[in-house]
Scaffold this active site. Structure first.
Site, PDB file in Angstrom:
ATOM      1  N   PHE A   1      -0.285   5.831  -9.173  1.00 52.62           N
ATOM      2  CA  PHE A   1       0.086   7.011  -9.955  1.00 52.62           C
ATOM      3  C   PHE A   1      -1.123   7.880 -10.293  1.00 52.62           C
ATOM      4  O   PHE A   1      -1.143   8.573 -11.302  1.00 52.62           O
ATOM      5  CB  PHE A   1       0.830   6.614 -11.236  1.00 52.62           C
ATOM      6  CG  PHE A   1       1.942   5.641 -11.013  1.00 52.62           C
ATOM      7  CD1 PHE A   1       3.033   5.982 -10.238  1.00 52.62           C
ATOM      8  CD2 PHE A   1       1.892   4.360 -11.544  1.00 52.62           C
ATOM      9  CE1 PHE A   1       4.058   5.077 -10.012  1.00 52.62           C
ATOM     10  CE2 PHE A   1       2.909   3.451 -11.316  1.00 52.62           C
ATOM     11  CZ  PHE A   1       3.999   3.811 -10.547  1.00 52.62           C
TER      12      PHE A   1
ATOM     13  N   GLU B   1       4.281  14.324  -6.260  1.00 50.49           N
ATOM     14  CA  GLU B   1       3.935  14.835  -7.588  1.00 50.49           C
ATOM     15  C   GLU B   1       5.110  15.551  -8.250  1.00 50.49           C
ATOM     16  O   GLU B   1       5.367  15.377  -9.439  1.00 50.49           O
ATOM     17  CB  GLU B   1       2.742  15.797  -7.481  1.00 50.49           C
ATOM     18  CG  GLU B   1       1.549  15.264  -6.711  1.00 50.49           C
ATOM     19  CD  GLU B   1       0.753  14.219  -7.463  1.00 50.49           C
ATOM     20  OE1 GLU B   1       1.133  13.878  -8.591  1.00 50.49           O
ATOM     21  OE2 GLU B   1      -0.251  13.739  -6.905  1.00 50.49           O
TER      22      GLU B   1
ATOM     23  N   THR C   1       4.574   5.071  -1.436  1.00 51.09           N
ATOM     24  CA  THR C   1       5.295   6.308  -1.173  1.00 51.09           C
ATOM     25  C   THR C   1       6.032   6.295   0.161  1.00 51.09           C
ATOM     26  O   THR C   1       6.915   7.107   0.387  1.00 51.09           O
ATOM     27  CB  THR C   1       4.321   7.497  -1.187  1.00 51.09           C
ATOM     28  OG1 THR C   1       3.275   7.239  -0.250  1.00 51.09           O
ATOM     29  CG2 THR C   1       3.710   7.677  -2.563  1.00 51.09           C
TER      30      THR C   1
ATOM     31  N   LYS D   1      15.373   8.691   2.827  1.00 50.83           N
ATOM     32  CA  LYS D   1      15.399   7.561   1.887  1.00 50.83           C
ATOM     33  C   LYS D   1      14.123   7.498   1.058  1.00 50.83           C
ATOM     34  O   LYS D   1      14.168   7.393  -0.174  1.00 50.83           O
ATOM     35  CB  LYS D   1      15.607   6.245   2.637  1.00 50.83           C
ATOM     36  CG  LYS D   1      15.688   5.026   1.735  1.00 50.83           C
ATOM     37  CD  LYS D   1      15.908   3.749   2.525  1.00 50.83           C
ATOM     38  CE  LYS D   1      17.317   3.692   3.094  1.00 50.83           C
ATOM     39  NZ  LYS D   1      17.601   2.373   3.711  1.00 50.83           N
TER      40      LYS D   1
ATOM     41  N   ILE E   1       0.506   3.869  -1.155  1.00 49.66           N
ATOM     42  CA  ILE E   1       0.615   3.313  -2.507  1.00 49.66           C
ATOM     43  C   ILE E   1       2.072   3.060  -2.901  1.00 49.66           C
ATOM     44  O   ILE E   1       2.394   2.946  -4.081  1.00 49.66           O
ATOM     45  CB  ILE E   1      -0.069   4.228  -3.535  1.00 49.66           C
ATOM     46  CG1 ILE E   1       0.481   5.651  -3.461  1.00 49.66           C
ATOM     47  CG2 ILE E   1      -1.566   4.226  -3.329  1.00 49.66           C
ATOM     48  CD1 ILE E   1      -0.050   6.568  -4.545  1.00 49.66           C
TER      49      ILE E   1
ATOM     50  N   ARG F   1      10.123  20.158   5.376  1.00 50.37           N
ATOM     51  CA  ARG F   1      10.803  19.206   6.250  1.00 50.37           C
ATOM     52  C   ARG F   1      10.735  17.811   5.631  1.00 50.37           C
ATOM     53  O   ARG F   1       9.659  17.326   5.298  1.00 50.37           O
ATOM     54  CB  ARG F   1      10.126  19.200   7.617  1.00 50.37           C
ATOM     55  CG  ARG F   1      10.809  18.347   8.671  1.00 50.37           C
ATOM     56  CD  ARG F   1       9.931  18.264   9.899  1.00 50.37           C
ATOM     57  NE  ARG F   1      10.616  17.655  11.036  1.00 50.37           N
ATOM     58  CZ  ARG F   1       9.996  17.235  12.130  1.00 50.37           C
ATOM     59  NH1 ARG F   1       8.676  17.364  12.239  1.00 50.37           N
ATOM     60  NH2 ARG F   1      10.670  16.700  13.123  1.00 50.37           N
TER      61      ARG F   1
ATOM     62  N   VAL G   1       6.387  15.378  -1.806  1.00 49.93           N
ATOM     63  CA  VAL G   1       7.348  15.172  -2.892  1.00 49.93           C
ATOM     64  C   VAL G   1       6.841  14.226  -3.976  1.00 49.93           C
ATOM     65  O   VAL G   1       7.522  14.012  -4.974  1.00 49.93           O
ATOM     66  CB  VAL G   1       8.686  14.622  -2.340  1.00 49.93           C
ATOM     67  CG1 VAL G   1       9.372  15.654  -1.473  1.00 49.93           C
ATOM     68  CG2 VAL G   1       8.469  13.326  -1.567  1.00 49.93           C
TER      69      VAL G   1
END
Length: 735
Positions: A236, A702, A464, A631, A462, A626, A700
Site C-alpha cells: 500500500f 490508486e 495487484t 477480475k 504486491i 483498457r 486502477v
C-alpha cells in the site's frame, strides 16, 4: 506436432498465475528465506521523541548466549544516505550519531544465533537519554514550514478576485488524520554478503531503488548488489522508500560475516515504514447562481519529519479536477519530531479529494442543485493547466452509468428526508480523478525450442496481479496460449523497472513488454529473412500476424510456420529480445496523458438514537483505459474501496501528544474494516483504451481508494444534516 490453440486472453477475468503457489504455501516471501548459518537481528528503539543518547549500555545484552554483535552509533560503521528517487529524498541513514529525532528511532541492532536470543538481548540494552523538548504539534509556531512552489503550487487566473465577486461562496476547513499502511506481512529483510557482493531479499515495492540505496550506503557497485522481491505480503505504498531497517540488516550481515534476517514487529511497522501524514486543508469555492465555478482556492498543510523534505501534495490535484478559470492551490508541510511519512495508497489525492468533493457537496446544497449535476456542469473537457485535450476521458460516462446503476434518481434533495424504519438513509457521491504517472521501464522476452516464452522485468507484484496481466499481454502479443508463457519478476539482475506504485507500473511495464515481444517477433523474421525454405522470407513485422504459436502472412494463415520449427531448422536453442518504454511528453503528442477517472456513489444508514453508521452500498464507475483483466481490476477497486471505508470511518494513528508514542500500534487497537463492515459493492468500467501507451491502460490501483471518504461524508450529511469535515467520522460526530 500438436497445433497450439491460442485464445486471446487480454480483458478476460483470468485467474492469477501466482494464485496456486500462494494458497498452497509454495510462494516464498522474504521471511521464508533461509541460509544454513542464518543469524537474526532485533531492534532497539527510542522511547523519547527528541534529544540525545547520553550513554547506551550493552554489557547485559552482549552476555546473552548466542549474541554475535550489538551495533550502536558508537561502534557501527558509517553508511551513506541513499540517493534521491522519483519520490524524493531518502530517510536519514541509521546509527549515524547520538541525536534522536522521533519516538521509535532505531538506536541499536542486536544480532544473535536465534530470533529469541536477539529479542531477549534487545530488551537488555539500556539507554540513558538527554531529552529535549519535542515539536509534536503542527500548530506550534516554532515548527519549520516547508514549501516547494515551483514543483507543487499551481495558479491560473485570479482566484482571490473571482471569489470576492462570486454569487455563492463556500469556505471550510477539512482535516484528515495520520494513518498507517499496515500490510498483512510484516516487512522483512534478509541480507547476505559474499566478499563485496551483496544479496538482499526484501519486502519492497521497488527493487532497483533498494539496490541503488545499498550500493551507495556501502560504497559498492550497483551491479554487485542483487535485490530479490518475488513475493511481497502487501505494501500500500509502505515499500516505496528504502527504510533504515533494510540498511541495518545489510550492515549487521557485513559486521558479523553471517547472513542476517531482520523482521519488523507490528509496532515497529507503525514507526519504521512510513505513514499517511495528517493534513489540514482550507477550501474556498465560488460559483454563479447557475452553478458555474468561477474560483477555487485550496491550501493544504501536511506533517513531515524533522529532517525530511516530503510534502504530501493534497491540494495540487484540484488544479485539474474541474473546469474553472481561476484556481490557486498551495501545498506545504510542517516539520515535527515524528517518523518520516511515506506514500500510502493514493497519496495526496486521497486527502485532497475528500476536502474538494465535500466542499462541492456543500456548494451544491447552497445552490439547491443536485450534486451530480453540479459536477457534470463543471466537467473539465480539457486539461485545465495546459489547455491540451485529454488523451481520453470517460468521466461523463462514469457519472451517468454509475448513477443509473446506483439509482441516484431516487435521492430526495433535503437532508434527513429518506428513512427505512429507524434508520436515516443518505445517498452521497464524489467525482474522482487520479493523475497520469509513468516512469521508464525495460523488459526481456525469450522463446525456446519448446515453444515456451519467458518474459522478465525487475518489478514486484504486491498483490495487484501484475504477473497475471503481463502473462496475458505477452501471450496475446506472441500468439501463444497462457500455459506457454511465464512472466518472471522481482530480481534486480533482470531488466530495470520502476516502482509498483502511482498507478503507473502497468502502463510502463506493459509498454516495455509490448516492445520486447515485438522485437522478439522481429528477431524470428530476421532469422528467416533470406531463408528460401520459409514462407516468411523477406517479410517484416507489418506483413505478419501471430497466432497459435505461429507467425504467418497476414490474411494467409496457411503461409507461415511455428516458432519451434524456425528455431530447430536454424539450430538456435533460444531467441531473446529486449524492449523499453519511456513516458511520452505532452508537447510531443499534442495531448495531456490522462490518468484514471471515476465516480463514487454511496448509501449510508444512520441510527440517530445510537449514532450507529453503516455503509450499506457502494457503486463505483471507473474509466481505467483498457482493462487487461476484469477480475484483477475489479479486485483492485474493491480492495481500494475497503481501504476508503477505513479512511472514512475508522483509521487514525493515535499519538500521545506529550511523547509522540503511537498509542494504537497493533492490529487489535488500530481499526481497519473487517468483513462485517464491507457492504454490497458494484464496479463497472467505462471508456476504452488510452492511446498514450500501446497497452492502452491507465491503472486502477490508486484510484480504487480515492473518493470513498468524501462520498461517505456527503451521504452522512444527506442522511442527518450534519456536516462532518474531520476524518474519521465517529459515533460522537453523529450524536
Amino acid at each position: 506436432m500438436t497445433t497450439l490453440r491460442h485464445v486471446p486472453s487480454v480483458g478476460a477475468g483470468v485467474d492469477r498465475v501466482d494464485g496456486p503457489a500462494k494458497v498452497t504455501g509454495a510462494a516464498a516471501y522474504p521471511g521464508d528465506v533461509h541460509y544454513p548459518d542464518l543469524a537474526h537481528a532485533a531492534l532497539v528503539r527510542s522511547t523519547i521523541a527528541a534529544g540525545r543518547v547520553r550513554a547506551i549500555t550493552t554489557d547485559a545484552a552482549e552476555a546473552v548466549p548466542g549474541v554475535l554483535a550489538v551495533l550502536t552509533h558508537a561502534n557501527a560503521p558509517r553508511v551513506e544516505r541513499a540517493p534521491d528517487t522519483a519520490l524524493g529524498a531518502a530517510p536519514p541513514p541509521p546509527l549515524r550519531d547520538d541525536r534522536i529525532i522521533h519516538h521509535g528511532q532505531y538506536l541499536a541492532v542486536v544480532v544473535a544465533e536465534t530470533a529469541e536470543a536477539a529479542n531477549e538481548a534487545a530488551r537488555l540494552v539500556r539507554v540513558d537519554y538527554e531529552p529535549a523538548e519535542a515539536l509534536l504539534d503542527p500548530h506550534d509556531p516554532r515548527a519549520e514550514t516547508l514549501t516547494d512552489p515551483a514543483r507543487l503550487d499551481t495558479a491560473r487566473g485570479d482566484a482571490a478576485t473571482a471569489l470576492a465577486s462570486a454569487d455563492v461562496l463556500v469556505e471550510a476547513t477539512y482535516t484528515t488524520p495520520e494513518e498507517t499502511n499496515n500490510p498483512l506481512g510484516p516487512f522483512t529483510t534478509v541480507a547476505a554478503w559474499d566478499g563485496t557482493a551483496l544479496t538482499v531479499h526484501d519486502s519492497t515495492q521497488w527493487p532497483y531503488a533498494v539496490r541503488a540505496a545499498l550500493a551507495r550506503a556501502f560504497d559498492v557497485p550497483e551491479n554487485g548488489v542483487q535485490v530479490l522481491a518475488r513475493h511481497v505480503g502487501g505494501g500500500f505504498g509502505a515499500g516505496l522508500r528504502v527504510w533504515p531497517h533494510v540498511v541495518l540488516a545489510a550492515l549487521a550481515a557485513r559486521v558479523t560475516g553471517r547472513p542476517v534476517r531482520l523482521e519488523l514487529t507490528r509496532p515497529q511497522m507503525f514507526t519504521g515504514v512510513g505513514h499517511r501524514p495528517s493534513t489540514v486543508q482550507r477550501v474556498r469555492i465560488g460559483a454563479t447562481r447557475d452553478g458555474d465555478l468561477v474560483g477555487v482556492e485550496h491550501e493544504s498543510t501536511s506533517v513531515t519529519a524533522i529532517e525530511d523534505d516530503t510534502i504530501e501534495p493534497a491540494a495540487a490535484g484540484t488544479s485539474n479536477a474541474y473546469a474553472c478559470p481561476n484556481v490557486a492551490t498551495r501545498d506545504r508541510a510542517v516539520r515535527l519530531h515524528l517518523p518520516s511519512p511515506g506514500p500510502m495508497r493514493a497519496p495526496g489525492e486521497a486527502q485532497g479529494n475528500f476536502a474538494l468533493e465535500c466542499a462541492l457537496d456543500e456548494l451544491a446544497h447552497e445552490l439547491r442543485m443536485d450534486p451530480l449535476q453540479l459536477r457534470l456542469r463543471n466537467h473539465a473537457d480539457v486539461q485545465q493547466t495546459s489547455g491540451l485535450p485529454w488523451s481520453s476521458n470517460a468521466l461523463r460516462d462514469a457519472y451517468e452509468q454509475g448513477a443509473a446503476r446506483f439509482g441516484w434518481h431516487r435521492r430526495t434533495p433535503d437532508p434527513g428526508s429518506m428513512r427505512d424504519g429507524r434508520w436515516l438513509v443518505g445517498l452521497g457521491m464524489a467525482g474522482v480523478t487520479f493523475p497520469w504517472y509513468q516512469q521508464p521501464c525495460r523488459a526481456r522476452a525469450s522463446m525456446d525450442l519448446r515453444g515456451t516464452a519467458l518474459v522478465r522485468s525487475a518489478v514486484t507484484d504486491i498483490g495487484t496481479g501484475t504477473a497475471t496481466v503481463m502473462t496475458q499481454l505477452a501471450a496475446d502479443l506472441l500468439g501463444l496460449p497462457l500455459a506457454r508463457v511465464r512472466f518472471d519478476l522481482g530480481d534486480t539482475d533482470m531488466p530495470m523497472a520502476p516502482q509498483a506504485g502511482g498507478s503507473g507500473l502497468t502502463g510502463a511495464l506493459g509498454s516495455a513488454v509490448h516492445a520486447a515481444c515485438r522485437q522478439l517477433v522481429e528477431a524470428f523474421l530476421d532469422l528467416v529473412w533470406d531463408d528460401p525454405g520459409s514462407p516468411l522470407r523477406g517479410l517484416g513485422p507489418a506483413d505478419v500476424t501471430v497466432a497459435e504459436g505461429r507467425i504467418h502472412r497476414t490474411g494467409q494463415p496457411a503461409l507461415g510456420e511455428s516458432y519451434t520449427d524456425i528455431l530447430a531448422r536454424h539450430g538456435v536453442h533460444e531467441l531473446t529480445a529486449d524492449g523499453d518504454s519511456a513516458p511520452p511528453r505532452p508537447e510531443d503528442i499534442g495531448m495531456a496523458p490522462a490518468g484514471a477517472f471515476g465516480a463514487r456513489f454511496v448509501e449510508v444508514r444512520v441510527d440517530p438514537s445510537l449514532g450507529l453508521l453503516r455503509v450499506s452500498r457502494v457503486v463505483t464507475a471507473v474509466d481505467a483505459g483498457r482493462v487487461l483483466n476484469a477480475k484483477t481490476a475489479t479486485s483492485q477497486i474493491v480492495g481500494g474501496t475497503v481501504g476508503g471505508i477505513g479512511m472514512a470511518l475508522m483509521e487514525r494513528t493515535e499519538r500521545d501528544p506529550g511523547t509522540g508514542r503511537v498509542a494504537d500500534a497493533t492490529l487489535g487497537d488500530y481499526l481497519v474494516p473487517v468483513h462485517a463492515d464491507v457492504p454490497e459493492m458494484e464496479v463497472l468500467f467505462v471508456g476504452g483504451p488510452d492511446p498514450v501507451n500501446p497497452a492502452g491502460t491507465k491503472g486502477v490501483g490508486e484510484i480504487g481508494l480515492v473518493g470513498v471518504a468524501a462520498a461517505v461524508a456527503n451521504a452522512v450529511f444527506h442522511a442527518t444534516g450534519r456536516r462532518v469535515r474531520d476524518l474519521p467520522i465517529t459515533v460522537e460526530d453523529l450524536l
